[in-house]
Design an enzyme around this catalytic site. Structure first.
Site, PDB file in Angstrom:
ATOM      1  N   LYS A 126       0.826  -1.206   0.000  1.00 28.59           N
ATOM      2  CA  LYS A 126       0.000   0.000   0.000  1.00 28.59           C
ATOM      3  C   LYS A 126       0.856   1.249   0.000  1.00 28.59           C
ATOM      4  O   LYS A 126       0.419   2.303  -0.397  1.00 28.59           O
ATOM      5  CB  LYS A 126      -0.917   0.009   1.213  1.00 28.59           C
ATOM      6  CG  LYS A 126      -1.970  -1.041   1.089  1.00 28.59           C
ATOM      7  CD  LYS A 126      -3.013  -0.913   2.158  1.00 28.59           C
ATOM      8  CE  LYS A 126      -3.892  -2.153   2.052  1.00 28.59           C
ATOM      9  NZ  LYS A 126      -5.079  -2.166   2.746  1.00 28.59           N
TER      10      LYS A 126
HETATM   11  N1  GLU Z   1     -10.953  -5.618   3.452  1.00 27.74           N
HETATM   12  C1  GLU Z   1     -10.105  -6.629   2.900  1.00 27.74           C
HETATM   13  C2  GLU Z   1      -8.910  -5.985   2.227  1.00 27.74           C
HETATM   14  O1  GLU Z   1      -8.875  -4.800   2.049  1.00 27.74           O
HETATM   15  C3  GLU Z   1     -10.825  -7.506   1.877  1.00 27.74           C
HETATM   16  C4  GLU Z   1     -11.603  -8.547   2.539  1.00 27.74           C
HETATM   17  C5  GLU Z   1     -12.221  -9.602   1.646  1.00 27.74           C
HETATM   18  O2  GLU Z   1     -12.350  -9.399   0.431  1.00 27.74           O
HETATM   19  O3  GLU Z   1     -12.624 -10.615   2.178  1.00 27.74           O
HETATM   20  O4  GLU Z   1      -7.978  -6.670   1.878  1.00 27.74           O
END
Ligand code: GLU
Length: 291
Positions: free
Chosen positions: A241
């Site tokens: 990120k």
């Molecule tokens: N919020 C998770 C992420 O940003 C994704 C979760 C999911 O797709 O199960 O990696």
């Protein structure tokens, strides 16, 4: 080119799929998120389904409202919208209700083990039968039955996982009082009627656990799953990120259009040749819809 997903199980007479785009507001969108969004919106549209945008802010320490606003703005700029946005923090009662339901059919227990005590392997169940009193400052786990979970990944084919052997009893609330990723996502996919989970293959290992947990919550028909490739750097590492040159804000500021950015992301995982511009309206054609 990546193997194209087999979308035939999603076509009529199957009901139109409900899928989701579920970013965590712990940073701004980068090309890795855009890859996920291309699969999510492309497949939803190719199969006549819909996308639920869900802000995954269960971790109240790392999430920032400014990131959420930035994510939604970048999605709109990319031409990717999906109706009303939901956020985990809007529905605290959903998780306490789910916990109550879980207690009805499974053993939920207080756990005082530190990460260091547990080590790298699956949780060995040390606190399972200690009968510890619950407190907001103590973690909660659920006992996972030793099941073998078999599912057909729409991109990767047949999968077999044994959640109890992989991770042991699942942590559902940590000692800071935060619902864990596994618990929050499973509850959300259930309460939003998600029938198709599309995410990067770094989360493949979580799927058996989420199917097992969903069953304990009363969901006997798990969603379908599709795990897609991630953008990796030359060393094979997942895009981080913090990689500034792949941030959508930075690419916008450098004068790239939405079609440039969608094309860059699709090309990075081999869905289109390099230097292809891709409009948001054309995403379904990547997955077999007529252009
Ligand atoms: N919020 C998770 C992420 O940003 C994704 C979760 C999911 O797709 O199960 O990696």
């Amino acid at each position: 080119m990546p193997r194209l997903p087999d979308l035939s199980p999603l076509r009529p007479p199957a009901p139109p799929p409900v899928t989701r785009f579920a970013p965590s507001p712990t940073g701004h969108l980068h090309l890795g998120h855009v890859v996920n969004a291309i699969y999510v919106w492309g497949i939803a549209r190719a199969a006549g389904g819909r996308v639920q945008v869900r802000i995954e802010d269960h971790d109240r320490i790392r999430c920032r409202p400014a990131y959420e606003a930035g994510i939604l703005e970048d999605l709109a700029w990319l031409g990717l919208e999906g109706g009303p946005v939901t956020r985990q923090s809007d529905a605290p009662e959903a998780y306490t209700e789910a916990l109550a339901r879980l207690r009805g059919g499974a053993q939920v227990y207080t756990c005082t083990c530190s990460r260091r005590e547990i080590g790298a392997g699956p949780y060995p169940g040390r606190c399972r039968d200690r009968g510890l009193t619950e407190a907001d400052s103590l973690a909660l786990r659920v006992r996972l039955p030793d099941t073998t979970e078999v599912f057909e990944d729409l991109a990767l084919g047949p999968q077999t996982q044994r959640p109890a052997a992989q991770g042991g009893d699942l942590l559902i609330r940590d000692r800071d009082g935060h619902w864990t990723y596994q618990f929050a996502v499973t509850v959300d996919d259930l309460r939003h009627g998600v029938t198709l989970v599309i995410r990067g293959d770094d989360l493949l290992d979580s799927t058996g656990r989420q199917i097992a947990l969903a069953r304990l919550l009363g969901r006997l028909d798990p969603p379908r799953f599709l795990h897609h490739p991630l953008i990796v750097d030359e060393g094979g590492r997942k895009l981080s990120k913090s990689a500034g040159d792949t941030g959508i804000r930075e690419l916008r500021a450098a004068g790239r259009t939405a079609a440039d950015v969608l094309g860059m992301a699709a090309a990075a995982v081999g869905l289109v040749p390099a230097a292809t511009r891709l409009s948001a309206d054309a995403l379904a054609t990547l997955f077999g819809a007529p252009s």
